[in-house]
Scaffold this motif. Structure first.
Motif, mmCIF file in Angstrom:
data_model
loop_
_atom_site.group_PDB
_atom_site.id
_atom_site.type_symbol
_atom_site.label_atom_id
_atom_site.label_comp_id
_atom_site.label_asym_id
_atom_site.label_seq_id
_atom_site.Cartn_x
_atom_site.Cartn_y
_atom_site.Cartn_z
ATOM 1 N N HIS A 28 0.826 -1.210 0.030
ATOM 2 C CA HIS A 28 0.104 0.036 -0.096
ATOM 3 C C HIS A 28 0.660 1.351 -0.004
ATOM 4 C CE1 HIS A 28 -3.323 -2.566 2.150
ATOM 5 N NE2 HIS A 28 -3.253 -2.764 0.921
ATOM 6 N N PRO A 79 0.883 3.298 -3.809
ATOM 7 C CA PRO A 79 -0.082 4.146 -3.999
ATOM 8 C C PRO A 79 -0.232 5.351 -2.799
ATOM 9 C CG PRO A 79 -0.797 1.817 -4.095
ATOM 10 C CD PRO A 79 0.707 1.849 -3.447
ATOM 11 N N SER A 88 5.198 11.095 -10.299
ATOM 12 C CA SER A 88 3.646 11.119 -10.600
ATOM 13 C C SER A 88 3.269 12.748 -10.433
ATOM 14 C CB SER A 88 2.950 10.263 -9.701
ATOM 15 O OG SER A 88 3.291 10.382 -8.360
ATOM 16 N N ARG A 146 8.089 0.508 -10.207
ATOM 17 C CA ARG A 146 7.234 -0.251 -9.195
ATOM 18 C C ARG A 146 7.322 -1.605 -9.534
ATOM 19 N NH1 ARG A 146 0.640 0.760 -8.279
ATOM 20 N NH2 ARG A 146 0.693 -0.608 -6.491
#
Length: 293
Positions: free
Chosen positions: A8, A11, A251, A287
């Motif tokens: 997690h 993200p 990102s 990733r």
């Protein structure tokens, strides 16, 4: 607060980075100096994190070294924000955020030279791909913007400051397992303290918000971008390698580029869109490589 599972963390980091990047819009439209708005952001966050620490009963770290390291992280973050703000004013939110994302150079170098992280061929390829993408997106700015030189210098330097801030967060957790809210309170307080003199020296003409609209936006900047977004980033960093952290942080500039194009009507050519695609591919490869490690 329970830590998320390792799967997690990535993200969470991406969401935090995207929200963090949205703060560039506030910086662009609020008439406060670059150092001053960074001070207010960190000062507001320090108060909020103090209240959250009291509410959830989270204690300050016992180690003075951990406290000093967290405060040092805040100092680096303070100058990252200030220089990022300078770059926003010079070249706009999208390009400035792209330049700030070059922290990937610094993070990978720090991980390699000081923490013994070895880069695989796949990681090397994804790093090269990511840097190529950022270069394609940012390079056209020099052809039409007289402020581009300062914008690029301040933006790239801000990336170095951000990388150092993240390393200090990582080191704080190594020294003593520190709860999120106290750590972020110490970080924010240290950063705000370090900006008092620079704000007075450089931004005395635009030291505080003058309208109710600007007051509201500055409060949002401190509460949402610093507490929510940076808190998520700080929460996820200790669970990931430096190399993957650097890739996922890209990102943020891709989101900023989309904001520039769709919201601020900034013209973006085919080379820049190609760079955005390369950057996204690099994030995916980075990733995937971490999951298979």
């Amino acid at each position: 607060m329970n830590k998320p599972h390792h799967s997690h963390a990535a993200p969470l980091l991406v969401v935090g980075c995207v929200v963090f990047g949205l703060g560039s819009l506030i910086v662009k439209f609020v008439e406060i100096g670059s150092y001053a708005i960074a001070f207010w952001r960190l000062a507001i966050a320090a108060v909020i994190f103090w209240l959250l620490s009291r509410l959830f009963g989270q204690k300050l770290p016992k180690s003075r070294k951990a406290i000093y390291t967290a405060m040092l992280s805040g100092v680096f973050l303070a100058f990252d924000l200030s220089l990022w703000h300078e770059s926003i004013h010079a070249v706009g939110p999208g390009i400035s955020t792209l330049l700030n994302s070059l922290q990937i150079f610094f993070l990978s170098a720090i991980g390699f030279f000081f923490f013994g992280e070895r880069l695989s061929k796949s990681q090397m390829f994804s790093l090269i791909l990511a840097i190529s993408g950022v270069a394609l997106i940012g390079s056209p700015e020099f052809g039409h913007n007289g402020n581009a030189v300062w914008g690029f210098i301040s933006g790239i330097t801000s990336g170095g400051m951000l990388a150092l801030s993240m390393v200090c967060i990582h080191k704080t957790h190594q020294i003593e397992k520190t709860s999120l809210f106290p750590m972020m309170m110490i970080l924010s307080f240290g950063g705000a303290l370090s900006l008092i003199i620079p704000s007075i020296l450089f931004d005395s003409h635009a030291l505080y918000p003058a309208t109710m609209r600007d007051i509201g936006l500055v409060l949002i900047y401190g509460a949402v971008m610093q507490c929510f977004a940076w808190g998520m980033i700080a929460y996820a960093i200790p669970l990931l390698s430096f190399s993957l952290t650097g890739l996922l942080l890209l990102s943020e500039p891709v989101a900023a580029l989309l904001i520039d194009y769709f919201w601020l009507d900034k013209p973006i050519n085919a080379h820049q869109w190609s760079g955005a695609v390369l950057t996204l591919i690099a994030i995916y490869l980075g990733r995937a490589n971490e999951k298979n490690a």
